[in-house]
Design a protein around this motif. Structure first.
Motif, PDB file in Angstrom:
ATOM      1  N   GLY A 279      57.482  12.051   6.790  1.00  0.00           N
ATOM      2  CA  GLY A 279      58.657  12.531   7.591  1.00  0.00           C
ATOM      3  C   GLY A 279      58.286  12.278   8.863  1.00  0.00           C
ATOM      4  O   GLY A 279      59.197  12.577   9.409  1.00  0.00           O
ATOM      5  N   ALA A 280      57.501  11.492   9.501  1.00  0.00           N
ATOM      6  CA  ALA A 280      57.414  11.329  10.838  1.00  0.00           C
ATOM      7  C   ALA A 280      58.491  10.160  11.185  1.00  0.00           C
ATOM      8  O   ALA A 280      58.572   9.175  10.516  1.00  0.00           O
ATOM      9  CB  ALA A 280      55.796  10.947  10.981  1.00  0.00           C
ATOM     10  N   GLY A 281      58.691  10.432  12.607  1.00  0.00           N
ATOM     11  CA  GLY A 281      59.634   9.231  13.281  1.00  0.00           C
ATOM     12  C   GLY A 281      58.434   8.497  13.917  1.00  0.00           C
ATOM     13  O   GLY A 281      57.272   8.618  13.798  1.00  0.00           O
ATOM     14  N   ALA A 282      59.020   7.841  15.116  1.00  0.00           N
ATOM     15  CA  ALA A 282      58.108   7.204  15.959  1.00  0.00           C
ATOM     16  C   ALA A 282      58.429   7.215  17.187  1.00  0.00           C
ATOM     17  O   ALA A 282      59.546   7.141  17.722  1.00  0.00           O
ATOM     18  CB  ALA A 282      58.078   5.497  15.378  1.00  0.00           C
ATOM     19  N   ASP A 283      57.411   7.311  18.133  1.00  0.00           N
ATOM     20  CA  ASP A 283      57.340   7.282  19.707  1.00  0.00           C
ATOM     21  C   ASP A 283      56.888   5.669  19.896  1.00  0.00           C
ATOM     22  O   ASP A 283      55.775   5.587  19.725  1.00  0.00           O
ATOM     23  CB  ASP A 283      56.832   8.199  20.466  1.00  0.00           C
ATOM     24  N   VAL A 284      57.846   5.013  20.632  1.00  0.00           N
ATOM     25  CA  VAL A 284      57.242   3.477  20.881  1.00  0.00           C
ATOM     26  C   VAL A 284      57.348   3.042  22.359  1.00  0.00           C
ATOM     27  O   VAL A 284      58.325   3.766  22.982  1.00  0.00           O
ATOM     28  CB  VAL A 284      58.150   2.619  20.092  1.00  0.00           C
ATOM     29  N   VAL A 285      56.604   2.180  22.846  1.00  0.00           N
ATOM     30  CA  VAL A 285      56.669   1.999  24.463  1.00  0.00           C
ATOM     31  C   VAL A 285      57.051   0.398  24.642  1.00  0.00           C
ATOM     32  O   VAL A 285      56.747  -0.136  25.652  1.00  0.00           O
ATOM     33  CB  VAL A 285      55.420   2.577  25.139  1.00  0.00           C
ATOM     34  N   SER A 286      57.244  -0.394  23.442  1.00  0.00           N
ATOM     35  CA  SER A 286      57.469  -1.967  23.569  1.00  0.00           C
ATOM     36  C   SER A 286      58.542  -2.314  22.422  1.00  0.00           C
ATOM     37  O   SER A 286      58.612  -1.472  21.521  1.00  0.00           O
ATOM     38  CB  SER A 286      56.116  -2.577  23.824  1.00  0.00           C
ATOM     39  N   GLU A 287      58.868  -3.411  22.678  1.00  0.00           N
ATOM     40  CA  GLU A 287      59.766  -4.052  21.547  1.00  0.00           C
ATOM     41  C   GLU A 287      58.718  -4.145  20.166  1.00  0.00           C
ATOM     42  O   GLU A 287      59.194  -4.126  19.221  1.00  0.00           O
ATOM     43  CB  GLU A 287      60.437  -5.287  22.002  1.00  0.00           C
ATOM     44  N   GLY A 288      57.381  -4.525  20.579  1.00  0.00           N
ATOM     45  CA  GLY A 288      56.679  -4.846  19.287  1.00  0.00           C
ATOM     46  C   GLY A 288      56.306  -3.590  18.647  1.00  0.00           C
ATOM     47  O   GLY A 288      56.388  -3.530  17.495  1.00  0.00           O
ATOM     48  N   GLU A 289      56.096  -2.354  19.367  1.00  0.00           N
ATOM     49  CA  GLU A 289      55.862  -1.265  18.660  1.00  0.00           C
ATOM     50  C   GLU A 289      57.112  -0.930  17.743  1.00  0.00           C
ATOM     51  O   GLU A 289      57.134  -0.319  16.738  1.00  0.00           O
ATOM     52  CB  GLU A 289      55.542  -0.236  19.740  1.00  0.00           C
ATOM     53  N   LEU A 290      58.228  -0.984  18.383  1.00  0.00           N
ATOM     54  CA  LEU A 290      59.555  -0.950  17.592  1.00  0.00           C
ATOM     55  C   LEU A 290      59.709  -1.431  16.616  1.00  0.00           C
ATOM     56  O   LEU A 290      59.999  -1.282  15.315  1.00  0.00           O
ATOM     57  CB  LEU A 290      60.770  -1.117  18.701  1.00  0.00           C
ATOM     58  N   ARG A 291      59.332  -2.902  16.623  1.00  0.00           N
ATOM     59  CA  ARG A 291      59.439  -3.792  15.346  1.00  0.00           C
ATOM     60  C   ARG A 291      58.433  -3.407  14.377  1.00  0.00           C
ATOM     61  O   ARG A 291      58.669  -3.317  13.179  1.00  0.00           O
ATOM     62  CB  ARG A 291      59.046  -5.097  15.946  1.00  0.00           C
ATOM     63  N   ARG A 292      57.202  -2.785  14.702  1.00  0.00           N
ATOM     64  CA  ARG A 292      56.094  -2.410  13.952  1.00  0.00           C
ATOM     65  C   ARG A 292      56.653  -1.126  13.061  1.00  0.00           C
ATOM     66  O   ARG A 292      56.443  -0.818  11.959  1.00  0.00           O
ATOM     67  CB  ARG A 292      54.816  -2.084  14.600  1.00  0.00           C
ATOM     68  N   ALA A 293      57.414  -0.019  13.707  1.00  0.00           N
ATOM     69  CA  ALA A 293      57.831   0.969  13.393  1.00  0.00           C
ATOM     70  C   ALA A 293      59.049   0.706  12.242  1.00  0.00           C
ATOM     71  O   ALA A 293      58.926   1.236  11.287  1.00  0.00           O
ATOM     72  CB  ALA A 293      58.399   2.003  14.322  1.00  0.00           C
TER      73      ALA A 293
END
Length: 434
Positions: free
Chosen positions: A75-89
């Motif tokens: 049920g977790a969402g994601a906290d990202v700090v780059s486009e790369g992490e966003l794409r990983r999520a």
């Protein structure tokens, strides 16, 4: 849940002997327990359940796809700090509606991709970022949901390199400027200022800084509402620490009580962004002894893991427990420095540790390596990046393989003036030279 326990004299990850993984996959290797990750997520979710806090996992702690998906399935969402992490999520199955984009240096391209994706919110870190985000959103014809991250000027009482909530830190907007920035955001056609955010640091084991910071956050929310702003969300940040030494564990119920006292009465949607808390103690770095060198002043246990695999000890002076995989190797532990093969004096994993006599080839486990281990790894000294393994019950899977030397060296590209036939002893004349 302690997923790493001795059974029949051998350290296991859940039901899998670590020695078996070392034999099959080689060393060094990161080993994670899926059960430990899920148990820690469930413990935090249970502590915050009555306040319905959305938990967005901070990918910077460990961004392996299998780890992200394990948490997303919970049920977790994601906290990202780059486009790369966003794409990983996104690739791991996290819905865009559960993704928060933080970080002080978002580029126009990253903003554009996040807006096109339809993320939950941007955590705004500065006025120049606000201006750029408004321009990018206007060009796309959309409205950007924003939480203004303010800096409460509270000392998190943690390592100087991982504190983020004081005025001298680069993060967030100073609390004295927050109201003016929020008013500016509210006046922009392509910005929807939905709330406020904060994050005061990482590896907090003393909870009082949270109380002080959340109290200032609540005062800011009430002040903004008094000025007519509709504050619908409050982002609590992350940073709850883990037990590295075995003598102190953060009480999640006590943390939840602070949130309940200071923030819940605001009646806003709540978010939090744990990283290390969920994965740190769910992983070990498994390494094999190469040599044991006894000097006049020191015993050095030289292993095949190094600072490029786990940089925390030399970067943060961080402590990780280091234990033999085979229990009872010696009845008389005595001090040793556990060091790697890299040509740097800073290449150590532990200093002056009480370690039994270990033979060449003996396996050691470096504990609490599930966070900020593999993600901060490098190929310094042309060392192969460390593989990652995920264990569930009696099974395990390689979730990132060790690359080959051909793959590593093959990332380089030769310029056209350096042909394969070029004699390395022949000077290369600069282009345009007479």
């Amino acid at each position: 849940m302690d997923a790493f326990t001795y059974r029949d004299g051998q350290l296991h990850a859940e039901q899998v002997p670590l020695a078996r993984i070392a034999e099959d996959v080689g060393t060094p290797v990161f080993v994670y327990s899926a059960g430990a990750i899920e148990a820690q997520y469930d413990a935090l979710a249970a502590a915050l359940a009555d306040m319905k806090v959305g938990i967005c996992y901070a990918l910077k702690a460990n961004s392996n796809q299998a780890v992200i998906r394990t948490l997303a399935a919970r049920g977790a969402g994601a906290d990202v700090v780059s486009e790369g992490e966003l794409r990983r999520a996104l690739a791991a199955g996290v819905p865009p509606s559960k993704i928060v984009f933080a970080g002080v240096g978002k580029t126009a391209g990253e903003m554009r991709f996040a807006l096109e994706t339809g993320i939950h919110q941007f955590n705004l870190e500065s006025e120049p970022e606000l201006e750029l985000l408004n321009q990018v959103a206007a060009a796309l014809g959309v409205v950007a949901p924003v939480a203004v991250r303010f800096n409460p000027d509270v000392d998190a009482k943690t390592h100087a390199k991982i504190t983020t909530g004081k005025k001298e830190n680069k993060f967030g907007i100073e609390i004295e400027q927050a109201k003016a920035v929020y008013a500016r955001a509210a006046a922009m056609a392509n910005i929807d200022p939905v709330g406020v955010a904060m994050h005061i640091g990482s590896q907090l084991t003393d909870l009082e800084p949270y109380r002080a910071a959340y109290r200032r956050m609540a005062d800011l929310v009430r002040g903004l509402r008094a000025e007519g702003h509709d504050i619908r969300r409050v982002d609590l940040g992350g940073g709850i620490g883990i037990d590295y030494s075995g003598d102190h564990t953060v009480d999640l119920d006590a943390y939840a009580a602070i949130v309940r006292d200071e923030i819940a009465p605001l009646g806003a949607e709540l978010l939090c962004e744990p990283g290390r808390l969920l994965v740190g103690n769910a992983g070990v770095l498994l390494t094999r002894t190469v040599f044991v060198k006894q000097g006049t002043a020191k015993r050095f246990v030289i292993v095949d893991a190094a600072m490029n695999d786990l940089i925390r000890p030399t970067l943060y002076e961080a402590y990780h427990q280091i234990v033999p995989v085979a229990e009872g190797a010696s009845e008389s532990p005595h001090p040793a420095d556990i060091v790697g093969p890299i040509c740097e004096s800073g290449d150590y994993l532990g200093k002056d540790r009480p370690l039994p006599d270990v033979a060449e080839g003996a396996l050691l486990a470096i504990k609490s390596a599930g966070a900020y281990g593999a993600v901060m790894g490098s190929s310094y000294n042309t060392r192969l990046m460390t593989p990652e393994v995920l264990v569930r019950d009696g099974d395990y899977a390689v979730i990132r393989p060790r690359p080959s030397y051909e793959e590593l060296i093959g990332q380089d590209r030769m310029p056209d003036w350096l042909s394969p036939q070029q004699d390395a002893t022949t000077p290369v004349r600069a282009r345009g030279a007479a």
